[in-house]
Design an enzyme around this catalytic site. Structure first.
Site, PDB file in Angstrom:
ATOM      1  CG  HIS A  69      11.385  45.361   7.429  1.00 15.24           C
ATOM      2  ND1 HIS A  69      11.077  45.880   6.206  1.00 15.24           N
ATOM      3  CD2 HIS A  69      10.437  45.812   8.289  1.00 15.24           C
ATOM      4  CE1 HIS A  69       9.989  46.628   6.318  1.00 15.24           C
ATOM      5  NE2 HIS A  69       9.579  46.607   7.576  1.00 15.24           N
ATOM      6  CD  GLU A 124       6.299  44.405   9.330  1.00 16.95           C
ATOM      7  OE1 GLU A 124       5.801  45.488   9.651  1.00 16.95           O
ATOM      8  OE2 GLU A 124       7.465  44.287   8.946  1.00 16.95           O
ATOM      9  CG  ASN A 163      11.111  49.894  10.977  1.00 22.60           C
ATOM     10  OD1 ASN A 163      12.201  50.464  10.992  1.00 22.60           O
ATOM     11  ND2 ASN A 163      10.773  49.020  10.039  1.00 22.60           N
ATOM     12  CE  LYS A 169       9.124  50.820   7.283  1.00 28.07           C
ATOM     13  NZ  LYS A 169       8.186  50.412   6.263  1.00 28.07           N
ATOM     14  CD  GLU A 191      10.463  48.824   4.016  1.00 26.41           C
ATOM     15  OE1 GLU A 191      11.233  49.255   4.890  1.00 26.41           O
ATOM     16  OE2 GLU A 191       9.234  49.052   4.013  1.00 26.41           O
ATOM     17  N   GLY A 240       3.100  50.325   4.097  1.00 27.91           N
ATOM     18  CA  GLY A 240       3.348  51.680   3.604  1.00 27.91           C
ATOM     19  C   GLY A 240       2.338  52.225   2.609  1.00 27.91           C
ATOM     20  CB  SER A 286      -1.028  50.335   6.391  1.00 28.95           C
ATOM     21  OG  SER A 286      -0.289  50.403   5.187  1.00 28.95           O
TER      22      SER A 286
HETATM   23  P1  PGA Z   1       4.188  50.838   7.598  1.00 29.70           P
HETATM   24  O1  PGA Z   1       5.512  49.989   7.784  1.00 29.70           O
HETATM   25  O2  PGA Z   1       3.569  51.012   8.961  1.00 29.70           O
HETATM   26  O3  PGA Z   1       4.634  52.142   6.988  1.00 29.70           O
HETATM   27  O4  PGA Z   1       3.292  50.060   6.687  1.00 29.70           O
HETATM   28  C1  PGA Z   1       5.535  48.889   8.641  1.00 29.70           C
HETATM   29  C2  PGA Z   1       6.836  48.159   8.518  1.00 29.70           C
HETATM   30  O5  PGA Z   1       7.377  48.092   7.406  1.00 29.70           O
HETATM   31  O6  PGA Z   1       7.381  47.662   9.512  1.00 29.70           O
END
Ligand code: PGA
Length: 253
Positions: free
Chosen positions: A105, A176, A22, A24, A107, A182, A214
């Site tokens: 997601h 998640e 992903n 983003k 976010e 992140g 992460s």
């Molecule tokens: P990340 O993001 O690997 O940077 O923690 C995962 C996600 O938000 O899908």
């Protein structure tokens, strides 16, 4: 191909780990997107189902690059066409070669402010359009397994409220934990396996469950070696060529 061979080919295909990268809102330039995509393609192993979910704006160009990689979308409109400024419909995504769609997601839920109703409508639109659809769920802060599950169960039930059961076959759930995204903190395998088992108890054993939060070269194998997870969702570690290479090279042997 004999029926037996065909059957085993299907089993092998189904048992391949699914890795969704992903991106983003990255990278800033089309040339960087093409470079990252090509490096990802070059390191891809036939032992994986690999999906890249870039920003919408790069789908068209990346779709022209020959690769064994599937394209994913980070979002989808709940509407099919018409006066919806800024939205991208399922049909538009299909026409760019998209096979996977992320919905809900964290976010989009917690930073952009998407409501449960909107996420439910998007999930329904995506599954009805025939995409492999990843519903992202996860608790906001570190709490007990039971508390986390009670929060997630509500997200799943609310998300699926408008989806007819015959559309569940393309549903994938990504666990998640928001507190693990992140920042280098992953949930323990024990905690995440508990949630994965509850998801399967609720939706059926065959529902693929991914872990996200992460994931990087140091921990990806622990999740993929666990029978509870079909795959992983990778954010930050999918953005730099050396990091992508390191992750994908684990699967070349
Ligand atoms: P990340 O993001 O690997 O940077 O923690 C995962 C996600 O938000 O899908």
């Amino acid at each position: 191909m004999s029926f037996r061979l065909f059957f085993f080919a299907i089993i092998i295909l189904m048992s391949k780990p699914l890795i969704i990268l992903n991106w983003k809102m990255n990278p800033a330039r089309p040339s960087e997107a093409a470079k990252l995509f090509k490096a990802t393609v070059a390191s891809a192993s036939a032992k994986l189902n690999l999906v890249v979910a870039p920003p919408f704006i790069y789908l068209s160009e990346l779709n022209k690059i020959k690769s064994g990689i599937q394209l994913g979308a980070q979002d989808i409109s709940s509407e099919t066409a018409g006066a919806f400024t800024g939205e991208i419909s399922g049909l538009m995504l299909k026409n760019q070669g998209v096979k996977y769609v992320l919905v809900g997601h964290s976010e989009r839920r917690w930073l952009i402010g998407e409501s449960d109703d909107l996420i439910a409508a998007k999930l329904s639109a995506s599954l009805r359009a025939g995409f492999k659809t990843v519903l992202c769920v996860g608790e906001l802060k570190q709490v007990s397994k039971a508390q986390a599950w009670s929060f997630i169960a509500k997200q799943i039930k609310r998300g699926l409220a408008d989806v007819p059961e015959d559309k569940f076959k393309n549903l994938i759930v990504a666990y998640e934990p928001v507190w693990a995204i992140g920042n280098g903190h992953t949930a323990t395998l024990e905690h995440s396996s508990f949630i994965a088992a509850e998801i399967k108890a609720l939706l059926g054993d065959k529902t693929p469950v991914l872990y996200g939060g992460s994931v990087d070269v140091t921990n990806i194998k622990s999740f993929l070696n666990s029978p509870d997870f079909t795959g992983v969702l990778v954010g930050g570690a999918s953005l730099k060529v050396p990091s992508v290479k390191k992750i994908l090279h684990l699967f070349l042997k």
